[in-house]
Design a protein around this motif. Structure first.
Motif, PDB file in Angstrom:
ATOM      1  N   PHE A  96     -59.939  14.429  84.968  1.00  0.00           N
ATOM      2  CA  PHE A  96     -59.825  14.630  86.414  1.00  0.00           C
ATOM      3  C   PHE A  96     -58.413  15.007  86.835  1.00  0.00           C
ATOM      4  CE2 PHE A  96     -59.816  13.399  90.867  1.00  0.00           C
ATOM      5  CZ  PHE A  96     -61.032  13.910  91.278  1.00  0.00           C
ATOM      6  N   VAL A 129     -54.198  12.267  80.611  1.00  0.00           N
ATOM      7  CA  VAL A 129     -55.658  12.308  80.451  1.00  0.00           C
ATOM      8  C   VAL A 129     -56.151  11.008  79.825  1.00  0.00           C
ATOM      9  CG1 VAL A 129     -57.522  13.421  79.163  1.00  0.00           C
ATOM     10  CG2 VAL A 129     -55.870  14.810  80.388  1.00  0.00           C
ATOM     11  N   LEU A 188     -71.436  24.323  81.557  1.00  0.00           N
ATOM     12  CA  LEU A 188     -72.124  24.857  82.724  1.00  0.00           C
ATOM     13  C   LEU A 188     -71.102  25.367  83.739  1.00  0.00           C
ATOM     14  CD1 LEU A 188     -75.008  25.195  83.789  1.00  0.00           C
ATOM     15  CD2 LEU A 188     -74.692  23.071  85.047  1.00  0.00           C
ATOM     16  N   GLY A 220     -58.219  10.425  82.730  1.00  0.00           N
ATOM     17  CA  GLY A 220     -59.344  11.310  82.435  1.00  0.00           C
ATOM     18  C   GLY A 220     -59.042  12.762  82.757  1.00  0.00           C
TER      19      GLY A 220
END
Lengths: 177, 157
Positions: free
Chosen positions: B88, B82, B101, B86
């Motif tokens: 991702f 990470v 969210l 990141g």
């Protein structure tokens, strides 16, 4: 109340359109790098044209520089290469070339053929330094500031637009800082 | 002599096999396989690190194994990746402000649907029936049929 009931589906639809619009206009191939705003990862790598000499990240401190990750097997590197050669001619900013997972003789031959824009070329034969820098798609270009902080990353081949709109203004700003 | 040679060969083979077995560690392999399935390959983004044959995925698998050999646990290995690529790289995004969210949005929508459903039910209960539920008024039906007949018989039509 009646108007609200009629407008509600429209509002929901509008929100959906905004989400889809933003979602579709983003390039999923461009993964934001967590390294921006962080110190450039340390490396000590042999130089392509003089394998007995090395270059480390700390030697670049005190100046703004670009790190361009490339390889002779990388097709899109050839697309951006003329831009780098042009940039080198202006001598605005030193570009260090990271020859990524390549064979030395192929890399040297490639530079002879297409021109060598790099102040120094370094060799990352096994891709370890590439991993430290979060490289996942060659070519990639990093902007590093005087204190050795990564300030920007461009993924994929450089374009005239990216250079003139983003990278060169940032370089100038960082050089004057 | 022949038998002696054979048993010597067999002993060598067994020693060799034992050496190979000692090197491969099924528990570690299983652990890394599971870990690699939770990590995304950055080149072919819909494949996990375990599935992908991209050169970068191979390098990252090698790196993951090297870290595991150094005694790093799964969380530390994920942290290592990470820091470079990141969130991702994680198929399971961590819960933080920017992913609220994503994690709680569906439950908010579900709750919203529940509220609307409850409101509709309550209104129906108060009214006792819905307009559509009413049986048609027989007088209105008769009047309609009468009207239709008139129109059909009308010579001007």
């Amino acid at each position: 109340m009646k108007a609200l009931r009629l407008l509600l589906p429209l509002a929901v639809f509008a929100i959906l359109v905004v989400f889809l619009w933003v979602g579709l206009s983003r390039d999923p191939r461009e993964v934001p790098s967590p390294l921006i705003g962080k110190p450039a990862p340390e490396f000590r790598l042999p130089q392509l044209h003089a394998m007995d000499k090395q270059l480390s990240t700390s030697e670049m401190k005190g100046q703004v520089w670009l790190l361009n990750v490339w390889a002779s097997w990388c097709v899109s590197c050839r697309i951006e290469h003329p831009l780098l050669v042009e940039l080198a001619r202006t001598k605005v900013v030193p570009v260090i070339g990271l020859n990524y997972k390549d064979k030395n003789d192929l890399g040297i031959a490639w530079l002879q053929r297409y021109g060598d824009p790099y102040s120094i070329s370094i060799v990352d034969a096994d891709g370890r330094v590439g991993i430290d820098w979060g490289v996942y798609g060659v070519p990639e270009t990093f902007v590093v500031d005087k204190s050795g902080m990564i300030r920007y990353k461009h993924i994929g081949p450089l374009t005239t637009e990216a250079l003139e709109r983003k990278i060169l203004p940032l370089v100038r700003e960082l050089q004057n800082a | 002599m022949k038998r002696y040679l054979f048993s010597a060969a067999l002993a060598t083979l067994l020693a060799f096999a034992a050496g190979v077995l000692a090197q491969s560690n099924p528990a570690l392999d299983a652990r890394l396989k599971k870990l690699e399935e939770e990590l995304r390959c950055l080149v072919c983004q819909n494949q996990s690190l375990a599935d992908s044959s991209a050169p970068l995925a191979e390098d990252l698998r090698r790196e993951v194994r090297a870290l595991a050999d150094q005694g790093k646990n799964d969380a530390q290995i994920k942290e290592y990746l990470v820091a470079r690529y990141g969130d991702f790289v994680l198929y399971n995004p961590p819960v933080k402000a920017i992913t609220w969210l994503l994690w709680f949005g569906p439950f908010v929508l579900l709750a919203g649907g529940g509220v609307i459903w409850a409101l509709v039910l309550r209104r129906r209960a108060r009214r006792g029936y819905d307009d559509d539920d009413l049986p048609p008024d027989p007088r209105a039906v008769d009047a309609g049929v009468e009207k239709a007949r008139e129109l059909l018989d009308d010579p001007r039509a």
